[in-house]
Scaffold this active site. Structure first.
Site, PDB file in Angstrom:
ATOM      1  CB  ALA A 252      -0.920  -0.023   1.209  1.00  0.00           C
ATOM      2  CG  HIS A 253      -1.153   5.039   0.393  1.00  0.00           C
ATOM      3  ND1 HIS A 253      -2.072   6.045   0.181  1.00  0.00           N
ATOM      4  CD2 HIS A 253      -1.580   4.365   1.480  1.00  0.00           C
ATOM      5  CE1 HIS A 253      -2.990   5.980   1.114  1.00  0.00           C
ATOM      6  NE2 HIS A 253      -2.727   4.982   1.906  1.00  0.00           N
ATOM      7  CG  ASN A 254       2.825   7.237   1.867  1.00  0.00           C
ATOM      8  OD1 ASN A 254       1.646   7.432   1.587  1.00  0.00           O
ATOM      9  ND2 ASN A 254       3.793   8.015   1.428  1.00  0.00           N
TER      10      ASN A 254
END
Lengths: 320, 320, 320
Positions: free
Chosen positions: B221-223
């Site tokens: 997922a993001h980051n």
């Protein structure tokens, strides 16, 4: 030159109060840790409070309870994450890709495509598909025959909408495929994650109401109905013919069984298995938290004999 | 004609000792069971000891402890799987596809592509992407705008790197999409499995350090930040903003929650859920082993009332 | 004009008895709830008995036990789902796409493609692939080099067959990739779901025997062998070198570990983890059902200390 936004402008845009010089200006968004004076930042998760004291951000979005923790220019927000979203949309909207149809997309002539639609390279759109205005279909996504999208739907790369449902009947010693005659109908403002799959219905349609949000690698089986504003996180799945209500949240890697009903406002925690209907709003779960393996191994050994052990313990008690 | 390699040559290549005629030759690799005299085989997993006695392999890679179990020509290895990998790379490297860009790939002109890069049919590479030397991008993979790959990265078919993270803020009665402004930065020597998805960061980048290895259908997922030399097996996932250390191993179908930290040298066993930070190296898990369903059903029924039952049992004790 | 089928015709087609006017006719299939007089419907799941009384269907497929619940024209079936499949195939087969190769497919010239094969847009077929007669390869699917499909195989959109297995050897401080030299061999009548991945073997081939049915987002690792007529539901996976028998059913989101053996006629229930061989036919499982989170949290807290608690309870008993 990047556009510049003042504290007063942003407060008005978000309909919130502010503290500090009305003409403090920012041009971009950054995290508390990395922000410079030309950046706006925000505190939405108290885990990042440690970064607030030292931030160099020009403006910070804070909820009222944290105002004393920070001395700089502040937008005072009841929902910092939402106001961050609003401002990010204000600053960056202009950067978004214009409507276009990439020459390497493959689009059947028998389709209806609204205005303002973006279709990226490698996309395949089969016959009978209908796409509403302002949709965005990203690279290598597939819309199978007859699928229908509302307006402002985003389909991320590699998603497959409208493949056959997993419909099989067993005939003595082999499987017989059941033709999948329905399609997929997706409402307005939905978002379909990368490599997510939504199967067409067996007889009637698989349906996503408005504003349904699916993360990556989500599986939605045939004849599922998902109510408006429901969100499903990555690697979750729903088996066939199940109805999920509105405003539900299904956390990552959870599974919802087939032929059941989940009412509105149900939240399923991560890695849970739901195989019976849930008719009351609330939080439900069955995910098991990891612990050091040496401990887990012993607990698991007990779990495998739990019924016998508890019977023995209850029995011994009675024997006295 | 296939190239031929002698026992002495292979021992030198792997820096190991050998037993048998220095000029014993092999031309290919096979399993213990199917090998002929022109094949090298190996024993890396004792489960296959039963095949060792009857193998017809010309040369076998064995660890010292099994030397007495076999009479033929042997490479004596401290790590048979590694020496098998080294020899397989020696024999088969020449067979690998040459650098090429397939005419059915769709590559934005605003990209930087190193030397020795292979790009297969159906690949989509968007604007601003940067690809280091000697990368291999397989069929139908997607690299979204701005993504950056180091050198010798392999992206398998259907993988999607850089789709929007699942960023949403709730506004009274509907979702507001949060623009995903970061990108994905992937180091050298990484491998991204088929249909795996790695989301772009919300503000900063999602990062994979060097030599990160992801199997198929993995969701990042993001980051998320994944430390060097960490491997994640198939169907596993990591939620947003989590940091995973170096030299971690995440087994299949495991889930790591968001906004947490996993230190270096952590191993997560299969189908486990990690939702708190792990700050000590070691093995962690929560996967539940299957058992005959009639037994599991009874144990599960007890698990669903475990707190009440244990309270009752502890209480009864005290009552005496 | 839609073709019309009489009750007597359909009964003969399915080799079943009927009740009602032999010349009652239907033209399509619908659910009990939505059917009109020109539609055939069926009752395969007693959960839908409530819809039987009010259906307007022209003909209903019923098992003998429900005959008294309905007064209209009936096909009396020992397996309503199977007879529904047979009739759906009779009515709708003519609608299926004709064999074609889409101009936007990318097919290496060094391939063998049988007669009656459909290949959709965006499909990539690499060198050395062999495809039997009457196969259907849907949009954006990838068949990597050397893969072999039997006859009548359906590969749904986005599936990847023949990507490298996840083969790595650890060398002191970094991973060494093990060349994946095998391929994938798929028998007749198999179905591979959307975005499903089947890896090529490390040395020998990954094998699916005839009539294996895989749903969407399924992961099959290198050197797995799956016996004929086995079905795996969505989001399930099998780790490397495992052999699964014939006529097995693996329910959704289940995981089967590596290097083990599952005998014929084994059913794994949803979200279960199998990491030891199963040598006896039957039902096996370990999926944990969700419950209200406030209850689950307490049970989970007990589970995390289960071994200690049970030891204490058993000990106290002995102390008396």
């Amino acid at each position: 030159m990047a556009a510049s936004f003042s504290l007063a402008q942003l407060a008005e845009h978000c309909s919130v109060k502010y503290r500090g010089a009305a003409d403090s200006c920012i041009e971009k968004i950054a995290t508390l840790k990395s922000a410079d004076a030309d950046a706006l930042s925000f505190l939405a998760n108290p885990a990042y409070l440690k970064d607030l004291a030292n931030t160099r951000a020009g403006i910070v979005i804070l909820s009222a309870e944290y105002l004393d923790e920070y001395q700089g220019a502040v937008l005072i927000s009841a929902n910092p994450q939402l106001d961050y979203a609003r401002i990010a949309n204000l600053i960056y909207k202009a950067d978004q890709p214009q409507a276009f149809i990439h020459p390497h997309a493959s689009i059947d002539p028998d389709t209806t495509i609204g205005s303002g639609v973006s279709i990226a390279a490698g996309v395949v759109i089969e016959a009978g598909v209908s796409i509403g205005n302002d949709c965005q279909i990203d690279a290598n996504a597939t819309l199978c025959h007859g699928v229908s999208l509302g307006e402002r739907v985003i389909v991320h790369s590699g998603a497959v909408i409208g493949a056959d449902g997993f419909g099989l009947a067993f005939d003595q010693d082999h499987w017989v495929k059941i033709p999948q005659l329905g399609s997929v109908v997706i409402g307005d403002d939905c978002e379909i994650g990368a490599n997510t799959t939504i199967d067409r219905g067996a007889i009637e349609d698989t349906v996503l109401e408005n504003d349904v949000r699916l993360d990556n690698l989500v599986q939605v089986a045939h004849n599922v109905k998902i109510g408006a504003h429901t969100a499903m996180a990555g690697c979750s799945g729903v088996a066939g013919s199940t109805t999920i209500g509105k405003y539900c949240m299904i956390a990552g890697a959870s599974g919802v069984g087939g032929h059941i009903e989940i009412s509105d406002h149900v939240t399923i925690t991560a890695m849970s298995m739901v195989n019976k209907s849930i008719l009351e709003p609330g939080y439900y779960g069955s995910g098991v938290e990891a612990q050091p393996h040496s401990e887990w191994r012993k607990n698991l050994a007990r779990l495998r004999h739990l019924d016998k052990t508890i019977k023995k313990l209850l029995q011994r008690k009675r024997d006295k």
